[in-house]
Design an enzyme around this catalytic site. Structure first.
Site, PDB file in Angstrom:
ATOM      1  N   GLU A 160      32.879  49.684  49.484  1.00 42.35           N
ATOM      2  CA  GLU A 160      32.334  50.319  48.295  1.00 42.35           C
ATOM      3  C   GLU A 160      31.142  49.489  47.795  1.00 42.35           C
ATOM      4  OE1 GLU A 160      34.966  50.844  44.945  1.00 42.35           O
ATOM      5  OE2 GLU A 160      33.457  51.975  43.854  1.00 42.35           O
ATOM      6  N   GLY A 300      35.639  41.562  41.792  1.00 40.36           N
ATOM      7  CA  GLY A 300      37.026  41.238  41.490  1.00 40.36           C
ATOM      8  C   GLY A 300      37.978  41.640  42.603  1.00 40.36           C
ATOM      9  N   ASN A 304      40.984  49.715  48.437  1.00 38.84           N
ATOM     10  CA  ASN A 304      41.144  50.381  49.734  1.00 38.84           C
ATOM     11  C   ASN A 304      42.562  50.925  49.888  1.00 38.84           C
ATOM     12  OD1 ASN A 304      38.591  49.030  50.446  1.00 38.84           O
ATOM     13  ND2 ASN A 304      39.895  47.219  50.462  1.00 38.84           N
ATOM     14  N   HIS A 336      44.955  47.496  37.912  1.00 41.97           N
ATOM     15  CA  HIS A 336      43.751  48.325  38.068  1.00 41.97           C
ATOM     16  C   HIS A 336      43.640  48.869  39.494  1.00 41.97           C
ATOM     17  CE1 HIS A 336      39.472  49.355  37.192  1.00 41.97           C
ATOM     18  NE2 HIS A 336      39.336  49.138  38.490  1.00 41.97           N
ATOM     19  N   GLU A 337      43.723  47.998  40.470  1.00 43.80           N
ATOM     20  CA  GLU A 337      43.545  48.450  41.862  1.00 43.80           C
ATOM     21  C   GLU A 337      44.695  49.366  42.269  1.00 43.80           C
ATOM     22  OE1 GLU A 337      40.641  47.868  42.751  1.00 43.80           O
ATOM     23  OE2 GLU A 337      40.218  46.211  41.386  1.00 43.80           O
TER      24      GLU A 337
END
Ligand code: ARG
Ligand code: ZN
Length: 914
Positions: A160, A300, A304, A336-337
Site C-alpha cells: 500500500e 506504523g 495485509n 486498527h489493523e
C-alpha cells in the site's frame, strides 16, 4: 518505413492506453530536470476496462535476486478491447518474458515499455485470456521499503498504496480485486519462515537446502493487500474461538531477541477480535492470523489480509522496555489493523482518493476500542490533543486538503492526520447525529451492500442515510472542503421569559484552491448548567447547518452557563468569550470530562499568551526574568493539583499546559523564542511556587513496594500523574530536584519511569545526567532493545538546551545511529525538527539548513521518510519575515534539486505555492 511506422503506431497506441486505461493521469507539472510528474485527479476516475479474476504468483528468492512469475486470468471487453496498460516501475523490474495464452509477446510489436513506468499490451484478445509475466527484482537494493525488500536478511513486502508495481507489472489499483494463490521458494537455513496471505496449502523441500510453501487466500483482494515474508523469525502462538465457534490460529512473529515482547500484542489482538464481534457483529474470516514485526518499516503497520506486517514500534511491549504510552499504542495499532479486515479489506476503496473511507473509519473503530479498554475520557482528550496540535495546523497551511483529496502527485503524501484523524472525527459525527444504534444500522447496511466490493465515501454516506431515513446530502461537504471551521456562540438569557436563546454561526477560512466555503452540517452537543454546575437543560445535539442559526430553550429558571461542543462533538474551533470565572466553573464542575479539561487549557492559554505579549515588550532579559505568573492562575492550578478523587490521568492532563503547537496557532507571527521562553517560565514558576504540593503528590503517588505491573487505567494514571509532578519539579533544576530525578531513575522498574527520569535530567549537564544517560544507553544496547535506543536519541533531540543542534549532529556519528532505519531517523532527525522548536527555529537558520540537507540526503534512499520530514517547513508563512525567508529558501533548494523524488517535490512545491 515498416519498422518506423510500427513504432509510431505502438507509441500512439501506448498513448491511447495511457489516456484510456490509466485512469486519472491528466495534468502534468515539470520538475527541474525536465521530467514530468503526473498529477492524478479524483475527477478523472474511470473504471478499469480489464479485471484480473485469479492471480498465481511464484517467488523464487535467491541471494542475488527475486524472480517473480505471475499468471493472471484476465477478463476484458467483448469487443474492440483497448490496449492493456499495466503499472510497473521500470527501475525496479527486469522483464524476463511476457506471454498471452502461451504465446510469447515481442517488444515494440506486441507491447511497449514506458520510459520510467508502465507496460502496454497493444492488442490484447477479447473477453478472457491468460497473461503470464516473469520479472526479476533486487530486494536487497530496495531502500525505499516499498514493494519487496530485504532488510537484516529478511524479506518482506509493503504494497500500500502503490508498491505492488515495484514487484511486477500489474493493474495496481484497488478496484481490481482478485483471488490469489502464492508460492514462495527460498533458502531454508536463511529464511526458514515462509508466509503469505491466507491459508498455507502445502510445503516441501528442494535440493540445495531450499524449501517452498504455497498459500491460498479465498477472499478477493486488491494487490495492495498482498504480502509475503521469508525470514528468520521466532513466534508466539495462541488460538481464538470466534462467536460462531470457529478456531483461529494466531501467530505473532519477530526476531529472536524480541519474542519476550509479543504477549501484549497477543492480548490486544484477542481483545480486538472479541470487541469487533460485540460492538460491530464482525467475525474473523480465515483460519489463521499472522502478525510479523519488522525493524525497517516506513509507517506504523499494514493490514495485509491475514498477514499484518508491523513496525516493531507498534508491536513490542514489555514493562522494562515500553512506556505506558507504548502499551497503548500497541493496543491501538493492533486493533486498527485487525479492524481493517472488515473496514478496508472485505470492503475496500475504489480509488486512493477514497482513502479515508477505510482509514478514517478504522481510526474511529480503533479509538472506540481503546476507549473501552482504557478510559473513554482520557482517550478523548488524547485524540483531541492530536487534532489540535497537528490536524488543525495541517488544515491551516499550504498542504490543507479535504479528507477526500482532489489531486495528488504521490499518494503516499496523503496518509495524513487529515485523512486519518479528521476522517475519524467525520465518522464520529455520523455517530453523534444518528446515535449508537442508528450508526450500527448504517454500518450493517454498508457491509450488507458492499462486502467484496471496492467503493467510495459516497457509498458509505448513502448507507448511513438509507439505514436511518436521513438526508445526509449536506454532510458531503466534510469530504469536499478543507479547513477548520470556527463556530461562534452567543447566548442571551431573557430573565422575565425564562428563555435562553443561543445563536451559533459558522465560518471556515479559505484554503489553497478553495477561496470560499459553504456551511457544514455540524453536530453541536450542548448542556446548560447553573452557577454550581447543576443541570438546567439536559445534554442534546444541535444541528448547525446554516451560516447562522438561533436555538431557543424555554423554562430555564436562571441565567445558565453553556457547556458547548461537549466531547468535542465536531472538529471545529470555538469562539465564545467566557470570563475567567466561568472557565474556572467549567473546569471544576462541567460533567463532561473533555470540557472540564478544555476549560483548564483555555485558562492556561490565556495566561501564557498574555505573558508572551509582555515578554515581547520587555526591553531586556532582566525584564523578561521578572515576569510574574498571575496569582489567581497559580491558585487554580494548586486546587487542581491537590484535588482528591479525580481520575489521576484526567488530573495529569489538567496539569499539563497546552503545548507549543497549539499555542503557536494563536500567534501571528509565531515567535518561537517568546513561546518557548514563556512556557519554560510558567512551568518553572508553577514548580517553584507549588514545590511543596508537587513533592507531596509525587511522594503520595509512589507505587506500593512490590506492586505487580499492570496497564490498568488506574495504575497508568498514577504513573502519569506522578511523572507530571516529576517533570515540574525537574524544571527547578537545583541540586535537590536533580537528586530527585536521579532517585526516580534508580527506583524505576518500568520504562515509563526510566524515561521520565532521563527526560528530567537531560537539560542539566553533570554527574546525574552522565550516570542516567550512560546506563540507560548501555542497558538498551546489552538487551538489543532498538526501540529503547530510539527513546534515548529522541530525548536528546527534543529537550531544551542551547546546544541542541550540536548534540544532534554529534549523535549522528554515534555508533548506534543508522540513517537507513526509519525509526532511528525519526527518533533523532524528525524529533529535532518537530519537537525542538528552539533548536529548529534558531534565528541563524542553522536548524533549517540541517533539516533541509537531511531531507535531500534521506531522500536519496527513502522518499517517503524524506517527504514527511520535508513537511516541517510547510508552516513557513506563519513565522516572521526572517524565518520565512530562511525556511522558504530550504523549500526552494529542495524543490529545485535535480533528481528529487516526486513525493518530496510535491511537499516542497505545494508548500511554496500554497
Ligand atoms: N494502511 C496502513 C494503515 O493505516 C498504512 C499504510 C500506509 N502506506 C503508505 N504508503 N504511507 O493501517
Ligand atoms: Zn489504517
Amino acid at each position: 518505413m515498416q519498422e518506423k511506422s510500427k513504432i509510431v503506431v505502438a507509441a500512439a497506441a501506448a498513448a491511447a492506453a495511457a489516456a484510456a486505461a490509466y485512469y486519472f493521469y491528466r495534468r502534468y507539472r515539470s520538475k527541474p530536470e525536465g521530467k514530468q510528474v503526473k498529477k492524478v485527479l479524483r475527477s478523472a476516475y474511470q473504471p478499469s476496462p480489464y479485471q484480473i479474476e485469479t492471480v498465481s504468483l511464484n517467488f523464487i528468492l535467491t541471494e542475488e535476486e527475486a524472480v517473480v512469475t505471475s499468471e493472471l486470468k484476465m477478463t476484458g471487453p467483448k469487443t474492440s478491447p483497448p490496449p492493456l496498460y499495466l503499472d510497473g516501475e521500470r527501475s525496479q523490474l527486469t522483464l524476463r518474458s511476457i506471454t498471452i495464452n502461451g504465446k510469447k509477446l515481442v517488444e515494440g510489436q506486441d507491447y511497449v515499455l514506458g520510459a520510467e513506468e508502465g507496460l502496454t499490451v497493444l492488442a490484447p484478445p477479447t473477453t478472457s485470456f491468460d497473461l503470464s509475466i516473469v520479472v526479476a527484482t533486487k530486494p536487497q537494493d530496495n531502500t525505499q521499503l516499498s514493494g519487496l525488500y530485504k532488510t537484516s536478511g529478511n524479506y518482506c513486502t509493503q504494497c500500500e498504496a502503490v508498491g505492488f508495481r515495484r514487484i511486477t507489472y500489474f493493474l495496481d489499483r484497488p478496484d481490481v480485486m482478485s483471488k490469489y494463490t502464492v508460492r514462495v521458494e527460498a533458502d531454508k537455513e536463511l529464511h526458514p519462515v515462509l508466509l503469505s496471505n491466507g491459508n498455507e496449502t502445502a510445503r516441501g523441500e528442494l535440493a540445495g537446502g531450499r524449501h517452498w510453501a504455497t498459500f491460498e487466500d479465498p477472499f478477493k483482494k486488491p494487490c495492495y493487500l498482498f504480502a509475503l515474508v521469508a525470514a528468520k523469525l521466532q513466534k508466539i502462538e495462541s488460538t481464538f474461538t470466534t462467536c460462531s465457534g470457529r478456531k483461529v490460529d494466531i501467530k505473532i512473529w519477530s526476531e529472536p531477541e524480541n519474542v519476550d515482547q509479543l504477549d501484549w500484542a497477543m492480548t490486544s489482538l484477542k481483545d480486538a477480535m472479541r470487541w469487533d464481534e460485540r460492538v460491530y457483529g464482525r467475525e474473523y474470516d480465515l483460519d489463521v492470523f499472522h502478525i510479523v514485526a519488522v525493524n525497517d518499516f516506513n509507517m506504523g503497520a499494514m493490514e495485509n489480509k491475514g498477514l499484518n506486517v508491523f513496525n516493531t514500534s507498534c508491536v513490542l511491549a514489555k514493562p522494562s522496555a515500553a512506556t505506558d504510552a507504548d502499551f497503548e499504542r500497541v493496543q491501538g495499532v493492533v486493533g486498527h489493523e485487525y479492524f481493517h479486515n472488515w473496514t478496508g479489506n472485505r470492503v475496500t476503496c475504489r480509488d486512493w482518493f477514497q482513502l479515508t473511507l477505510k482509514e478514517g473509519l478504522t481510526v474511529f473503530r480503533d479509538s472506540g476500542f481503546s476507549a473501552d479498554m482504557t478510559s473513554a475520557a482520557v482517550k478523548r482528550i488524547e485524540d483531541v490533543r492530536v487534532m489540535r496540535a497537528h490536524q488543525f495546523v495541517e488544515d491551516a497551511g499550504p498542504m490543507a486538503h479535504p479528507i477526500r483529496p482532489e489531486s495528488y502527485l504521490a499518494i503516499d503524501n496523503f496518509y495524513t492526520v487529515t485523512v486519518y484523524e479528521k476522517g475519524s472525527e467525520v465518522i464520529r459525527m455520523y455517530h453523534t447525529l444518528l446515535g449508537a444504534a442508528g450508526f450500527r444500522k448504517g454500518m450493517d447496511l454498508y457491509f450488507e451492500r458492499h462486502d467484496g466490493q471496492a467503493v467510495t465515501c459516497d457509498d458509505f454516506r448513502a448507507a448511513m442515510a438509507d439505514a436511518n431515513g436521513r438526508d445526509l446530502t449536506q454532510f458531503e461537504r466534510w469530504y469536499q472542503q478543507a479547513g477548520t471551521p470556527t463556530v461562534k456562540a452567543v447566548g442571551v438569557y431573557d430573565a422575565p421569559k425564562k428563555s435562553y436563546s443561543l445563536t451559533l454561526s459558522q465560518s471556515t477560512p479559505a484554503t489553497p484552491g478553495q477561496p470560499t466555503k459553504l456551511p457544514f452540517h455540524i453536530p453541536v452537543k450542548i448542556k446548560l448548567l447553573d452557577e454550581q454546575g447543576k443541570c438546567l437543560l439536559d445534554e442534546r445535539v444541535l444541528e448547525l447547518t446554516e451560516a447562522s442559526q438561533t436555538f431557543t430553550f424555554d423554562a430555564i429558571p436562571s441565567a445558565p452557563v453553556l457547556s458547548l461542543l461537549r466531547g468535542f462533538s465536531a472538529p471545529v474551533k470555538v469562539d465564545m468569550p467566557l470570563s475567567d470565572a466561568t472557565l474556572e466553573l467549567l473546569a471544576a464542575h462541567d460533567d463532561d470530562a473533555f470540557n472540564r479539561w478544555d476549560a483548564s487549557q483555555q485558562l492556561a492559554s490565556r495566561v501564557i499568551l498574555s505573558l508572551i505579549t509582555q515578554w515581547q515588550k520587555a526591553p531586556d532579559s532582566a525584564a523578561r526574568d521578572a515576569l510574574k505568573v498571575p496569582e489567581p492562575f497559580i491558585k487554580a492550578f494548586r486546587a487542581t493539583l491537590v484535588a482528591n478523587g479525580l481520575e489521576p490521568s484526567l488530573q495529569a492532563y489538567a496539569l499539563t499546559l497546552p503545548d507549543y503547537s497549539v499555542l503557536a496557532q494563536e500567534m501571528a507571527p509565531i515567535d518561537p523564542d517568546a513561546l518557548v521562553g514563556v512556557l519554560r517560565l510558567v512551568r518553572r514558576s508553577l514548580a517553584i511556587q507549588l514545590r511543596t504540593e508537587f513533592s507531596a503528590a509525587y511522594t503520595a503517588l509512589a507505587p506500593p513496594k512490590g506492586e505487580k505491573f499492570t496497564v490498568a487505567a488506574e495504575a497508568v494514571g498514577r504513573r502519569r500523574l506522578r511523572n507530571v509532578c516529576l517533570e515540574y519539579l525537574a524544571m527547578i533544576g537545583d541540586e535537590k530536584s536533580i537528586a530527585l530525578s536521579l532517585a526516580h531513575y534508580k527506583d524505576a522498574t518500568t520504562m515509563t519511569d526510566y524515561l521520565a527520569a532521563l527526560k528530567a535530567v537531560d537539560p542539566y549537564p553533570g554527574a546525574a545526567r552522565d550516570e542516567v544517560s550512560s546506563t540507560f544507553y548501555a542497558r538498551a544496547k546489552d538487551n538489543k532493545e532498538a526501540l529503547v535506543i530510539n527513546k534515548w536519541f529522541a530525548v536528546q533531540a527534543s529537550t531544551f538546551a542551547p546546544d541542541a543542534l550540536q548534540r544532534v549532529k554529534a549523535l549522528m556519528m554515534h555508533e548506534a545511529y543508522d540513517s537507513t532505519n526509519p525509526n532511528r531517523v525519526r527518533s533523532l532527525v524528525s524529533m529535532f525538527a518537530n519537537a525542538n522548536p528552539a533548536g529548529f527555529h534558531s534565528l541563524d537558520g542553522s536548524g533549517y539548513e540541517f533539516i533541509g540537507s537531511q531531507v535531500l540526503e534521506i531522500g536519496q534512499r527513502n522518499s517517503q521518510v524524506a517527504a514527511r520530514l520535508c513537511s516541517v517547513f510547510s508552516a513557513w508563512k506563519k513565522y516572521d519575515a526572517v524565518r520565512q525567508g530562511l525556511m522558504k529558501a530550504q523549500l526552494v533548494r529542495i524543490r529545485d534539486t535535480p533528481g528529487v523524488s516526486k513525493d518530496v517535490f510535491e511537499i516542497a512545491s505545494r508548500s511554496i505555492e500554497g
